[in-house]
Design a protein around this motif. Sequence first.
Motif, PDB file in Angstrom:
ATOM      1  N   PRO A 119     131.349 136.894  91.865  1.00  0.00           N
ATOM      2  CA  PRO A 119     131.407 137.958  90.856  1.00  0.00           C
ATOM      3  C   PRO A 119     130.088 138.003  90.071  1.00  0.00           C
ATOM      4  N   TRP A 120     129.752 139.164  89.543  1.00  0.00           N
ATOM      5  CA  TRP A 120     128.489 139.342  88.827  1.00  0.00           C
ATOM      6  C   TRP A 120     128.267 138.299  87.727  1.00  0.00           C
ATOM      7  N   PRO A 121     129.255 137.994  86.876  1.00  0.00           N
ATOM      8  CA  PRO A 121     128.997 136.977  85.832  1.00  0.00           C
ATOM      9  C   PRO A 121     128.585 135.623  86.414  1.00  0.00           C
ATOM     10  N   ASP A 122     129.145 135.253  87.564  1.00  0.00           N
ATOM     11  CA  ASP A 122     128.753 133.993  88.202  1.00  0.00           C
ATOM     12  C   ASP A 122     127.336 134.059  88.760  1.00  0.00           C
ATOM     13  N   LYS A 123     126.942 135.226  89.268  1.00  0.00           N
ATOM     14  CA  LYS A 123     125.571 135.395  89.754  1.00  0.00           C
ATOM     15  C   LYS A 123     124.579 135.261  88.604  1.00  0.00           C
ATOM     16  N   VAL A 124     124.903 135.880  87.475  1.00  0.00           N
ATOM     17  CA  VAL A 124     124.029 135.781  86.299  1.00  0.00           C
ATOM     18  C   VAL A 124     123.925 134.327  85.856  1.00  0.00           C
ATOM     19  N   ARG A 125     125.045 133.642  85.797  1.00  0.00           N
ATOM     20  CA  ARG A 125     125.046 132.227  85.394  1.00  0.00           C
ATOM     21  C   ARG A 125     124.195 131.388  86.355  1.00  0.00           C
ATOM     22  N   LEU A 126     124.337 131.627  87.668  1.00  0.00           N
ATOM     23  CA  LEU A 126     123.564 130.904  88.668  1.00  0.00           C
ATOM     24  C   LEU A 126     122.064 131.169  88.506  1.00  0.00           C
ATOM     25  N   LEU A 127     121.687 132.440  88.361  1.00  0.00           N
ATOM     26  CA  LEU A 127     120.273 132.772  88.203  1.00  0.00           C
ATOM     27  C   LEU A 127     119.697 132.188  86.919  1.00  0.00           C
ATOM     28  N   CYS A 128     120.483 132.175  85.856  1.00  0.00           N
ATOM     29  CA  CYS A 128     120.013 131.570  84.595  1.00  0.00           C
ATOM     30  C   CYS A 128     119.855 130.056  84.731  1.00  0.00           C
ATOM     31  N   ASP A 141     125.709 143.885  94.317  1.00  0.00           N
ATOM     32  CA  ASP A 141     124.936 143.463  93.139  1.00  0.00           C
ATOM     33  C   ASP A 141     123.532 142.987  93.496  1.00  0.00           C
ATOM     34  N   PHE A 142     123.122 143.156  94.747  1.00  0.00           N
ATOM     35  CA  PHE A 142     121.850 142.574  95.166  1.00  0.00           C
ATOM     36  C   PHE A 142     120.681 143.044  94.311  1.00  0.00           C
ATOM     37  N   MET A 143     120.526 144.345  94.133  1.00  0.00           N
ATOM     38  CA  MET A 143     119.355 144.850  93.402  1.00  0.00           C
ATOM     39  C   MET A 143     119.377 144.392  91.944  1.00  0.00           C
ATOM     40  N   ASP A 144     120.561 144.279  91.345  1.00  0.00           N
ATOM     41  CA  ASP A 144     120.635 143.770  89.971  1.00  0.00           C
ATOM     42  C   ASP A 144     120.226 142.298  89.920  1.00  0.00           C
ATOM     43  N   ALA A 145     120.674 141.520  90.913  1.00  0.00           N
ATOM     44  CA  ALA A 145     120.302 140.102  90.972  1.00  0.00           C
ATOM     45  C   ALA A 145     118.804 139.956  91.234  1.00  0.00           C
ATOM     46  N   TYR A 146     118.274 140.772  92.134  1.00  0.00           N
ATOM     47  CA  TYR A 146     116.840 140.773  92.431  1.00  0.00           C
ATOM     48  C   TYR A 146     116.044 141.072  91.159  1.00  0.00           C
ATOM     49  N   THR A 147     116.459 142.103  90.443  1.00  0.00           N
ATOM     50  CA  THR A 147     115.758 142.496  89.223  1.00  0.00           C
ATOM     51  C   THR A 147     115.826 141.398  88.165  1.00  0.00           C
ATOM     52  N   LEU A 148     116.997 140.793  87.987  1.00  0.00           N
ATOM     53  CA  LEU A 148     117.142 139.708  87.006  1.00  0.00           C
ATOM     54  C   LEU A 148     116.250 138.523  87.376  1.00  0.00           C
ATOM     55  N   SER A 171     114.351 150.711  97.738  1.00  0.00           N
ATOM     56  CA  SER A 171     112.894 150.835  97.708  1.00  0.00           C
ATOM     57  C   SER A 171     112.386 151.158  96.314  1.00  0.00           C
ATOM     58  N   ALA A 172     113.111 151.961  95.540  1.00  0.00           N
ATOM     59  CA  ALA A 172     112.674 152.293  94.189  1.00  0.00           C
ATOM     60  C   ALA A 172     112.711 151.067  93.280  1.00  0.00           C
ATOM     61  N   SER A 173     113.758 150.258  93.383  1.00  0.00           N
ATOM     62  CA  SER A 173     113.859 149.071  92.541  1.00  0.00           C
ATOM     63  C   SER A 173     112.768 148.066  92.864  1.00  0.00           C
ATOM     64  N   CYS A 174     112.488 147.873  94.139  1.00  0.00           N
ATOM     65  CA  CYS A 174     111.429 146.936  94.531  1.00  0.00           C
ATOM     66  C   CYS A 174     110.081 147.434  94.031  1.00  0.00           C
ATOM     67  N   ALA A 175     109.844 148.735  94.134  1.00  0.00           N
ATOM     68  CA  ALA A 175     108.573 149.301  93.661  1.00  0.00           C
ATOM     69  C   ALA A 175     108.446 149.139  92.153  1.00  0.00           C
ATOM     70  N   THR A 176     109.543 149.324  91.410  1.00  0.00           N
ATOM     71  CA  THR A 176     109.512 149.161  89.962  1.00  0.00           C
ATOM     72  C   THR A 176     109.150 147.731  89.590  1.00  0.00           C
ATOM     73  N   CYS A 177     109.737 146.760  90.278  1.00  0.00           N
ATOM     74  CA  CYS A 177     109.425 145.359  89.989  1.00  0.00           C
ATOM     75  C   CYS A 177     107.959 145.059  90.274  1.00  0.00           C
ATOM     76  N   ARG A 178     107.403 145.612  91.334  1.00  0.00           N
ATOM     77  CA  ARG A 178     105.998 145.362  91.652  1.00  0.00           C
ATOM     78  C   ARG A 178     105.103 145.917  90.558  1.00  0.00           C
ATOM     79  N   ARG A 179     105.450 147.062  89.987  1.00  0.00           N
ATOM     80  CA  ARG A 179     104.607 147.690  88.957  1.00  0.00           C
ATOM     81  C   ARG A 179     104.649 146.930  87.636  1.00  0.00           C
ATOM     82  N   THR A 180     105.677 146.130  87.387  1.00  0.00           N
ATOM     83  CA  THR A 180     105.797 145.463  86.091  1.00  0.00           C
ATOM     84  C   THR A 180     105.058 144.141  86.019  1.00  0.00           C
TER      85      THR A 180
END
Length: 102
Positions: free
Chosen positions: A31-40, A62-69, A92-101
């Motif tokens: 579940p998303w809350p567990d992914k956030v906890r794992l990434l943190c 939730d892949f793109m949200d986890a990638y972004t986090l 592709s848009a999310s990956c491009a946004t991360c590269r620009r930041t």
Amino acid sequence: MARPRTRSTRAATSTASTAASRSGSSRGWLPWPDKVRLLCLLRDAGVLWLQFTGGEPLIDRDFMDAYTLAHRSGMLIEILTNGPRLHRPRSSASCATCRRTR
């Protein structure tokens, strides 16, 4: 939060749960809350290089949200995929946004 500069730390993660893998479920994602906890936890442990693997990580809703986090937490990201969803605009848009930041 300052990251310790002791050494380069690497981690690999699959977002599919072990219990679901044992039961044969193809939709046994954490579940998303567990992914956030794992990434943190990984961020706080000083992980600098994160590898998303699977199964197929791109089919996780939730892949793109986890990638972004992970990216915004300062991790270098590697994705092991056969690429079934790379053509989708959100991917592709999310990956491009991360590269620009950077």
